[in-house]
Design an enzyme around this catalytic site. Structure first.
Site, PDB file in Angstrom:
ATOM      1  N   HIS A  17       1.591  15.353  -0.123  1.00  0.00           N
ATOM      2  CA  HIS A  17       2.296  15.203  -0.862  1.00  0.00           C
ATOM      3  C   HIS A  17       1.891  15.819  -2.104  1.00  0.00           C
ATOM      4  CE1 HIS A  17       0.477  11.199   0.937  1.00  0.00           C
ATOM      5  NE2 HIS A  17       1.899  10.945   0.980  1.00  0.00           N
ATOM      6  N   LYS A  41      -0.351  -2.479   3.876  1.00  0.00           N
ATOM      7  CA  LYS A  41      -0.043  -1.675   5.035  1.00  0.00           C
ATOM      8  C   LYS A  41      -1.422  -1.618   5.031  1.00  0.00           C
ATOM      9  CE  LYS A  41       3.194   2.435   4.095  1.00  0.00           C
ATOM     10  NZ  LYS A  41       3.451   3.685   3.798  1.00  0.00           N
ATOM     11  N   ARG A  90       9.664  14.728   6.012  1.00  0.00           N
ATOM     12  CA  ARG A  90       8.744  15.660   7.308  1.00  0.00           C
ATOM     13  C   ARG A  90       9.774  16.396   7.979  1.00  0.00           C
ATOM     14  NH1 ARG A  90       4.233  12.247   6.571  1.00  0.00           N
ATOM     15  NH2 ARG A  90       5.466  10.240   7.346  1.00  0.00           N
ATOM     16  N   SER A 128      -0.305  11.119   5.983  1.00  0.00           N
ATOM     17  CA  SER A 128      -1.842   9.692   6.056  1.00  0.00           C
ATOM     18  C   SER A 128      -2.612   9.585   6.786  1.00  0.00           C
ATOM     19  CB  SER A 128      -1.841   8.674   4.094  1.00  0.00           C
ATOM     20  OG  SER A 128      -1.438  10.294   3.029  1.00  0.00           O
TER      21      SER A 128
END
Length: 162
Positions: A17, A41, A90, A128
């Protein structure tokens, strides 16, 4: 003003990030890191903690601000007069999801653009969820997250497992 918004859950903020934020800060006069509440989430860290970690991690970047939000990104962006979103890619696996989000946002606001940035190769594998998995097993995340947030992570993790 040449501004962009970088939305995400940032649960927690990672070196990947930060890599994207630093790249965006060179391209835009202002970068607003928008930390999403996103209860669906089920984040490990509360919204205020995620905002705090993002602020700590980006304090060396004078043109970066951090704010929390809930609801539609488009409404938050409009309220800040920002028409450009930055998203990190990514791997190919990110592409389909990010493309859908980009198209959905463009449908909701025709003047809204999404720009995709790739993190450096050394940060391309970091997510994450990987960081949370390592934290759940008391592993060393010092190569995955900005070192400056590690004290906050440890403090919150100790409280999380009590």
């Amino acid at each position: 003003m040449n501004s962009c918004i970088y939305p995400g859950t940032f649960d927690p903020i990672t070196n990947g990030h930060l890599d994207v934020i630093e790249r965006a800060s060179k391209l835009f006069s202002k970068v607003l890191v928008a930390v999403a509440k996103n209860d669906t989430k089920k984040p490990m860290f509360g919204l205020e903690t995620r905002i705090q970690m993002a602020q700590i991690a980006t304090k060396h970047l004078p043109n970066v601000e951090v704010a929390g939000f809930s609801g539609l990104l488009i409404e938050f962006a409009k309220s800040h007069g920002i028409r450009t979103s930055i998203r990190g890619l990514r791997a190919v696996s990110d592409f389909e999801y990010e493309l859908q989000i980009g198209y959905a946002n463009a449908t909701l606001w025709g003047d809204f653009e999404t720009i995709y940035l790739m993190p450096s190769l050394e940060n391309a594998f970091i997510s994450s969820s990987i960081v949370r998995a390592v934290l759940n097993h008391n592993g060393d995340v010092s190569k995955l997250v900005p070192n400056i947030i590690i004290p906050t992570l440890k403090e919150r993790i100790d409280a999380y497992f009590i």
